[in-house]
Design a protein around this motif. Structure first.
Motif, PDB file in Angstrom:
ATOM      1  N   LEU A 152      68.085  30.351  26.937  1.00  0.00           N
ATOM      2  CA  LEU A 152      67.132  29.318  26.266  1.00  0.00           C
ATOM      3  C   LEU A 152      67.773  27.858  26.322  1.00  0.00           C
ATOM      4  N   VAL A 153      67.203  26.840  27.073  1.00  0.00           N
ATOM      5  CA  VAL A 153      67.622  25.069  26.401  1.00  0.00           C
ATOM      6  C   VAL A 153      66.844  24.695  25.213  1.00  0.00           C
ATOM      7  N   VAL A 154      67.747  24.602  24.411  1.00  0.00           N
ATOM      8  CA  VAL A 154      66.834  24.504  23.154  1.00  0.00           C
ATOM      9  C   VAL A 154      67.122  22.776  23.282  1.00  0.00           C
ATOM     10  N   SER A 155      66.209  22.115  23.382  1.00  0.00           N
ATOM     11  CA  SER A 155      66.311  21.024  22.841  1.00  0.00           C
ATOM     12  C   SER A 155      64.725  19.769  22.806  1.00  0.00           C
ATOM     13  N   LYS A 156      64.442  19.033  22.334  1.00  0.00           N
ATOM     14  CA  LYS A 156      63.321  18.122  21.681  1.00  0.00           C
ATOM     15  C   LYS A 156      62.210  18.259  22.681  1.00  0.00           C
ATOM     16  N   VAL A 164      63.072  25.441  25.195  1.00  0.00           N
ATOM     17  CA  VAL A 164      62.104  25.831  24.353  1.00  0.00           C
ATOM     18  C   VAL A 164      61.981  23.749  23.449  1.00  0.00           C
ATOM     19  N   ASP A 165      61.222  23.293  23.169  1.00  0.00           N
ATOM     20  CA  ASP A 165      60.563  22.604  23.084  1.00  0.00           C
ATOM     21  C   ASP A 165      60.983  22.347  21.628  1.00  0.00           C
ATOM     22  N   ILE A 166      61.380  21.975  21.117  1.00  0.00           N
ATOM     23  CA  ILE A 166      61.695  22.079  19.083  1.00  0.00           C
ATOM     24  C   ILE A 166      60.697  21.416  18.578  1.00  0.00           C
ATOM     25  N   ARG A 214      69.946  17.984  16.393  1.00  0.00           N
ATOM     26  CA  ARG A 214      70.312  17.986  14.743  1.00  0.00           C
ATOM     27  C   ARG A 214      69.582  16.866  13.830  1.00  0.00           C
ATOM     28  N   LEU A 215      68.694  16.946  14.435  1.00  0.00           N
ATOM     29  CA  LEU A 215      67.825  15.084  14.163  1.00  0.00           C
ATOM     30  C   LEU A 215      67.076  16.292  13.262  1.00  0.00           C
ATOM     31  N   LYS A 216      66.523  17.684  12.507  1.00  0.00           N
ATOM     32  CA  LYS A 216      65.449  17.342  11.395  1.00  0.00           C
ATOM     33  C   LYS A 216      65.527  19.053  11.085  1.00  0.00           C
ATOM     34  N   ASP A 217      65.931  18.825   9.812  1.00  0.00           N
ATOM     35  CA  ASP A 217      66.478  20.632   9.454  1.00  0.00           C
ATOM     36  C   ASP A 217      65.654  21.708   9.757  1.00  0.00           C
ATOM     37  N   SER A 218      63.945  20.733   9.783  1.00  0.00           N
ATOM     38  CA  SER A 218      63.454  22.427  10.380  1.00  0.00           C
ATOM     39  C   SER A 218      63.466  22.414  12.956  1.00  0.00           C
ATOM     40  N   TYR A 219      64.091  21.730  12.614  1.00  0.00           N
ATOM     41  CA  TYR A 219      63.941  22.468  14.546  1.00  0.00           C
ATOM     42  C   TYR A 219      65.227  23.189  13.478  1.00  0.00           C
ATOM     43  N   LEU A 220      66.399  23.478  12.960  1.00  0.00           N
ATOM     44  CA  LEU A 220      68.141  23.351  12.576  1.00  0.00           C
ATOM     45  C   LEU A 220      67.008  25.253  12.290  1.00  0.00           C
TER      46      LEU A 220
END
Length: 162
Positions: A23-27, A53-55, A94-100
């Protein structure tokens, strides 16, 4: 959450023959940033299954004993098998807590994380990075926390520099 070392150590001989599910977790999945694109390309060359994975809008389901991750408008998804799935987390997460929060879900499932939620959070914060590196005895530049503009002179005095 499995560490990379425990992931590799568990059945190392068997894993040499198995292909990974990466899984490549990216934006974004439309146009990947350079590193995410490179990870994807190199992994596919080695025969590993890769899912970006489009965050923005990704979600995880659990049905009939199987976890799956989906991107927005994706009906197929990608099976997450914690035995041979690794997640490589890119910095934009890292840009949003919801992404985390998606990272927390992957960790809870037992996916081997290359950059856990905690690691991403620490690296996104210069002062927390300083403290963590200091914990391991690494030489650091003189550093002081500046809580506000009004307290900048106090911070400069604390580091005893010109």
């Amino acid at each position: 959450m499995k560490s990379l070392i425990s992931f590799i150590d568990e059945g190392a001989e068997e894993k040499k023959q198995d292909k990974l599910r990466i899984l490549v977790v990216s934006k974004s999945t439309d146009k990947l940033f350079h590193t995410a694109q490179r990870i994807t390309d190199e992994s596919k060359k080695l025969g590993h299954e890769v899912f970006v994975v489009d965050i923005l809008g990704a979600f995880i389901t659990y049905e009939e004993g199987t976890y799956k991750v989906y991107n927005t408008n994706d009906d197929t998804g990608f099976d997450i098998n914690s035995n041979n799935t690794i997640a490589i987390v890119r910095g934009t997460v890292r840009l949003k807590d919801s992404y985390l929060d998606l990272l927390s879900q992957l960790e809870k499932i037992g996916v081997c994380m290359i950059n856990s939620r905690e690691t991403v959070s620490i690296c996104a914060d210069k002062y927390r990075t300083y403290l963590k590196l200091q914990d391991y005895g690494l030489t650091q530049p003189k550093t002081a926390l500046v809580p506000s503009v009004e307290h900048k002179d106090i911070a400069v005095d604390k580091i005893d520099t010109k």
